[in-house]
Motif scaffolding. Sequence first.
Motif, mmCIF file in Angstrom:
data_model
loop_
_atom_site.group_PDB
_atom_site.id
_atom_site.type_symbol
_atom_site.label_atom_id
_atom_site.label_comp_id
_atom_site.label_asym_id
_atom_site.label_seq_id
_atom_site.Cartn_x
_atom_site.Cartn_y
_atom_site.Cartn_z
ATOM 1 N N UNK A 157 11.208 7.965 5.414
ATOM 2 C CA UNK A 157 11.968 7.763 6.478
ATOM 3 C C UNK A 157 11.474 6.490 6.855
ATOM 4 N N UNK A 158 10.589 5.873 6.727
ATOM 5 C CA UNK A 158 10.127 4.560 7.163
ATOM 6 C C UNK A 158 10.745 3.615 6.095
ATOM 7 N N UNK A 159 10.751 3.948 4.780
ATOM 8 C CA UNK A 159 11.473 3.123 3.848
ATOM 9 C C UNK A 159 12.912 2.843 3.898
ATOM 10 N N UNK A 160 13.518 4.270 4.468
ATOM 11 C CA UNK A 160 14.974 4.142 4.656
ATOM 12 C C UNK A 160 15.565 3.369 5.830
ATOM 13 N N UNK A 161 14.478 3.383 6.972
ATOM 14 C CA UNK A 161 14.759 2.693 8.146
ATOM 15 C C UNK A 161 14.509 1.061 7.937
ATOM 16 N N UNK A 162 14.268 0.602 6.885
ATOM 17 C CA UNK A 162 14.061 -0.764 6.729
ATOM 18 C C UNK A 162 12.522 -1.169 6.733
ATOM 19 N N UNK A 163 11.689 -0.388 6.518
ATOM 20 C CA UNK A 163 10.143 -0.814 6.598
ATOM 21 C C UNK A 163 9.864 -2.062 5.594
ATOM 22 N N UNK A 164 9.356 -3.141 5.954
ATOM 23 C CA UNK A 164 9.350 -4.253 5.126
ATOM 24 C C UNK A 164 8.092 -3.850 4.148
ATOM 25 N N UNK A 165 8.289 -2.957 3.297
ATOM 26 C CA UNK A 165 6.970 -2.256 2.500
ATOM 27 C C UNK A 165 6.743 -3.371 1.402
ATOM 28 N N UNK A 166 7.789 -3.943 0.574
ATOM 29 C CA UNK A 166 7.728 -4.793 -0.254
ATOM 30 C C UNK A 166 6.921 -6.162 0.099
ATOM 31 N N UNK A 167 7.211 -6.452 1.353
ATOM 32 C CA UNK A 167 6.898 -7.998 1.692
ATOM 33 C C UNK A 167 5.340 -7.498 2.242
ATOM 34 N N UNK A 168 5.023 -6.408 2.741
ATOM 35 C CA UNK A 168 3.691 -6.147 3.126
ATOM 36 C C UNK A 168 2.887 -5.819 2.032
ATOM 37 N N UNK A 169 3.414 -5.359 0.699
ATOM 38 C CA UNK A 169 2.470 -5.104 -0.302
ATOM 39 C C UNK A 169 2.158 -6.519 -0.811
ATOM 40 N N UNK A 170 3.385 -7.419 -0.735
ATOM 41 C CA UNK A 170 2.810 -8.852 -1.411
ATOM 42 C C UNK A 170 1.960 -9.677 -0.561
ATOM 43 N N UNK A 171 1.987 -9.320 0.673
ATOM 44 C CA UNK A 171 1.322 -10.362 1.839
ATOM 45 C C UNK A 171 0.128 -9.756 2.239
ATOM 46 N N UNK A 172 -0.118 -8.471 2.078
ATOM 47 C CA UNK A 172 -1.366 -8.018 2.426
ATOM 48 C C UNK A 172 -2.324 -7.231 1.259
ATOM 49 N N UNK A 173 -1.476 -6.987 0.308
ATOM 50 C CA UNK A 173 -2.231 -6.304 -1.052
ATOM 51 C C UNK A 173 -2.461 -7.529 -1.953
ATOM 52 N N UNK A 174 -1.345 -7.997 -2.513
ATOM 53 C CA UNK A 174 -1.115 -8.825 -3.455
ATOM 54 C C UNK A 174 -2.061 -10.379 -3.298
ATOM 55 N N UNK A 175 -1.450 -10.842 -2.161
ATOM 56 C CA UNK A 175 -1.940 -12.230 -1.730
ATOM 57 C C UNK A 175 -3.408 -12.457 -1.538
ATOM 58 N N UNK A 176 -4.132 -11.591 -1.074
ATOM 59 C CA UNK A 176 -5.552 -11.686 -1.003
ATOM 60 C C UNK A 176 -6.253 -11.541 -2.238
ATOM 61 N N UNK A 177 -5.621 -10.935 -3.469
ATOM 62 C CA UNK A 177 -6.190 -10.791 -4.495
ATOM 63 C C UNK A 177 -5.575 -11.636 -5.504
ATOM 64 N N UNK A 178 -4.940 -12.759 -5.073
ATOM 65 C CA UNK A 178 -4.009 -13.662 -5.946
ATOM 66 C C UNK A 178 -4.980 -14.299 -7.125
ATOM 67 N N UNK A 179 -6.141 -14.853 -6.411
ATOM 68 C CA UNK A 179 -7.247 -15.620 -7.602
ATOM 69 C C UNK A 179 -7.581 -14.610 -8.623
ATOM 70 N N UNK A 180 -8.004 -13.380 -8.186
ATOM 71 C CA UNK A 180 -8.365 -12.573 -9.203
ATOM 72 C C UNK A 180 -7.219 -12.099 -10.064
ATOM 73 N N UNK A 181 -6.016 -11.861 -9.714
ATOM 74 C CA UNK A 181 -5.062 -11.388 -10.483
ATOM 75 C C UNK A 181 -4.663 -12.470 -11.540
ATOM 76 N N UNK A 182 -4.744 -13.985 -10.946
ATOM 77 C CA UNK A 182 -4.248 -15.105 -11.682
ATOM 78 C C UNK A 182 -5.420 -15.250 -13.012
ATOM 79 N N UNK A 183 -6.448 -15.272 -12.601
ATOM 80 C CA UNK A 183 -7.683 -15.148 -13.503
ATOM 81 C C UNK A 183 -7.591 -14.188 -14.655
ATOM 82 N N UNK A 184 -7.270 -12.893 -14.070
ATOM 83 C CA UNK A 184 -6.979 -11.804 -15.070
ATOM 84 C C UNK A 184 -5.787 -12.172 -16.069
ATOM 85 N N UNK A 185 -4.657 -12.585 -15.430
ATOM 86 C CA UNK A 185 -3.349 -12.809 -16.435
ATOM 87 C C UNK A 185 -3.972 -13.952 -17.278
#
Length: 341
Positions: free
Chosen positions: A176-204
């Motif tokens: 229901x939250x997703x259907x209501x327009x919850x900015x899930x993708x943006x939150x994942x990118x900003x709160x989950x992926x962005x803080x781990x970007x140095x680790x992810x780039x090093x791994x890649x």
Amino acid sequence: MLRINWANLRNSHETPWFILDIVMLGLLTINLIWLLFDGLYGTEFVNHQLEKLTPGFEAAYAPIHRNFILVDLVFISIFFVEFCFRWIVSIVRKEHLRWYFYPFLHWYDLVGLIPLGATRIFRFLRIFSILHRLHKFEIIDLNQTAIFRFFTFYYDVFVEELSDRIVVKVLTDAQKDIAAGSPLVDDIGRRVLAPRRPVLTQWLAGVLNHLGQTIHHGDNGEAIRQHVSKSVGKAVKSNAQVSTLTFVPVVGKTIEKTLESAVTDIVTQSLVNLLSDIDADRVDGFINAGLEEYTPTADVLDKEVLMIINECLELVKSHVAQQRWKSELVKKEQAIPDRPE
């Protein structure tokens, strides 16, 4: 049927405790049965029936019923002495971090010693405590008893039904939250992926470097070279300028093959060098360059990602909602051989 593993009993050196547990089980059984009988005796119906069927027994038991608290105090005294004895042993063996932990962990033993109707029920827990202790030392195996399997099965049914409904409710709210327009993708990118970007780039970068080394050496590299060779061969043969080399007398075919081999080596080595030279900073630069070119058309991708998440949650809900206990019950029924008529 409950069987005693005598070998484990000898190896555990718990024979004296086993004898004590058997004695206490016997006393508890007698006490609980007596409590049940005395409670029934106090009812008018049972008292009247006993008076009709066995008037001598009814008359002899009447004084015991009136002073049953004294009889119960005898059992309570025995149980209390046994409790204190086990408490002292636990202190000597240092079974707990503090000496006073034992009565808190075995609170039901103390509550069951109170001579009240509501608290006497806790004496049943003493039976389960003794059986659990014997099961822990593998002197008996409760898993092989029908009553244990019965309660275990219906306990699992209860837990599964309760947990399934909770999980389905949580996933439905997420949808229901997703259907209501919850900015899930943006939150994942900003709160989950962005803080781990140095680790992810090093791994890649490490993955790409390893891929380059793998291509440069070993069987995987040979497979890449063969693929590049086939691709270059097709490109060379389809090129009008290069195809004219075949008309050169004697050396035309040789020049074409040499050119094809040289281009294959150049392309393969360029790929190896590209992958081997990539580091975390360059990966980060690629990511930044890609993000700067973000266009509104990427919103379509966001919607597709949300749809994928929603469909995945729907699959999880359908999987969770499956009543696995029913299939297990069917299997058990099928495993039971047909009884002869």
